[in-house]
Design a protein around this motif. Sequence first.
Motif, short mmCIF file in Angstrom:
data_model
loop_
_atom_site.label_atom_id
_atom_site.label_comp_id
_atom_site.label_asym_id
_atom_site.label_seq_id
_atom_site.Cartn_x
_atom_site.Cartn_y
_atom_site.Cartn_z
N ASN A 35 -5.80 12.76 -2.38
CA ASN A 35 -5.72 11.40 -1.85
C ASN A 35 -5.41 11.29 -0.37
O ASN A 35 -5.55 10.22 0.20
N ARG A 63 -14.47 0.94 3.14
CA ARG A 63 -13.22 0.60 2.47
C ARG A 63 -12.84 -0.87 2.61
O ARG A 63 -12.29 -1.46 1.68
N TYR A 90 -6.84 0.77 -7.24
CA TYR A 90 -7.09 2.05 -6.59
C TYR A 90 -8.01 1.86 -5.39
O TYR A 90 -9.04 1.17 -5.50
N MET A 91 -7.66 2.45 -4.26
CA MET A 91 -8.54 2.46 -3.09
C MET A 91 -8.29 3.73 -2.30
O MET A 91 -7.19 3.93 -1.77
N PRO A 92 -9.28 4.62 -2.19
CA PRO A 92 -9.09 5.85 -1.43
C PRO A 92 -8.88 5.57 0.06
O PRO A 92 -9.20 4.48 0.56
N LEU A 93 -8.36 6.56 0.75
CA LEU A 93 -8.21 6.47 2.20
C LEU A 93 -9.55 6.80 2.87
O LEU A 93 -10.56 6.97 2.19
N CYS A 94 -9.56 6.90 4.21
CA CYS A 94 -10.85 7.05 4.87
C CYS A 94 -10.69 7.48 6.33
O CYS A 94 -9.57 7.78 6.77
N SER A 104 -3.06 1.71 -4.11
CA SER A 104 -2.71 3.10 -3.89
C SER A 104 -3.95 3.97 -3.92
O SER A 104 -4.92 3.68 -4.63
N SER A 105 -3.90 5.06 -3.15
CA SER A 105 -4.98 6.05 -3.17
C SER A 105 -4.71 7.14 -4.22
O SER A 105 -5.49 8.09 -4.32
N ALA A 162 1.30 5.60 -1.15
CA ALA A 162 0.86 6.86 -1.73
C ALA A 162 1.89 7.95 -1.44
O ALA A 162 1.57 9.12 -1.36
N HIS A 211 -16.96 7.50 3.41
CA HIS A 211 -15.51 7.40 3.50
C HIS A 211 -15.05 6.89 4.87
O HIS A 211 -14.28 7.54 5.57
N GLN A 227 0.87 -1.17 0.00
CA GLN A 227 0.00 0.00 0.00
C GLN A 227 0.90 1.22 0.00
O GLN A 227 1.77 1.37 0.86
#
Length: 427
Positions: free
Chosen positions: A340, A415, A239-243, A221-222, A202, A410, A200
């Motif tokens: 991100n 997630r 792709y996976m955004p943070l939260c 990665s975000s 970014a 979020h 993981q």
Amino acid sequence: MHELPACAHPPPLPWTNDRLDWSGPLRASAVRVVKWLILNTDYQHFLDSLYASNSGLAAATYDAQMRARNESLFGTADFFSSSLTRFGHEACDVHFNNEPLQRAWALEHGLDVAASSTITTPSSMQRIRAAGNRLPFRALKPLLRPLARLYALRRSWLHDVLLAQVKHHAPDVIVNHDPAAFAPDFLAELRSSTRLLIAQIASPLPPRGSASLTEHDMVVSSLPHFVDRFRAAGMTAEYMPLCFEPRVLASVAPSGTRPIPAAFVGSLSADHTERLQLLEHLCDQAGLAVWGASADLLPPASAVRRCHRGQAWGRAMFEVLGDARVALNHHIDAAEGYANNMRLFEATGMAAMLLTDAKRNLGELFVAGTEVMTYESAAECTDILRYYAEHEDERAVIASAGQRRTLRDHTYEQRMPQLVDIVRPRL
């Protein structure tokens, strides 16, 4: 202020060697589980603060140290593991470079680390690098960095403890939050001990950092452009955004008065050249309050030095955000045109009005002008700060809308199913 309860994980579901039954929704899986190991490293500044503020913690049991680490709320704390466990999986955290914590685990599991405990470790290398940053001879620093990097990757007793932990937990998936912290040959050892090794990332990669990434089965990665570049290089990337973790609100209640007009909490390093320029302007023109490490490395005449209020790690950071009417965000240079970072969700989660640099994909996360505010220049940022300092009702409406969006879309509850869906076809 309420204390965050220790994570009460539900009892693990029966483990079978038949592995995975993915029929039905993730939350309803009732027979087979995935074993996860979340591999972390921590900033040495944070570790120094954690142990300095908890007398005797370094001599405590592994469980006691891990509980204190989680209750600090720093980074992702136990947010990955506790959320995965709530969804019926088995998950644990390992903090590779936390020397007292790792030594406690080793001793409690019969590993002798005393003979090798004087070997230079990643955390001590961080201290060496910090000392190097203070050198007056700036031209020497680029020459020294590769040597420091190689030295930091040397094998130490911490690597042996990590391998023992992997063997002990026998995870199906290792999520490595700091792939650049390990040499490729060691990552190959980790990879041979699990079904899926995920990186993981970014943050900027060090020189030859791609060699570390290619030892992973997958990169998450975000940053959308990172994902595109990794795929172009032949890697499997998603792709996976943070939260944000809503449990934080049970521990750090936002202030009703919000005594800080505008706050910035974040890094002040060489990886943030554009950020430092912005902060210098805002501290000079808008009275911004700044929290962050390494302010002592700034020039004596720096406006940021004058506005600096110390460091704020984990819980202390959330307290600042909960006291701030406006939370300034500025992405690391490596983010380029993309939104991100964690502060997007931490600030909105704590119901501060987020004022962030405009990015092309921000609309996928928040509605600019309604849920967050954006700026494209230091002058525009200054004008927005001054406007909302005089229009509290409007600021509060945007802050509330941003928090509602974060708590709806979020959080780790959203997630972690995404992460499971990413790994599902590969197990």
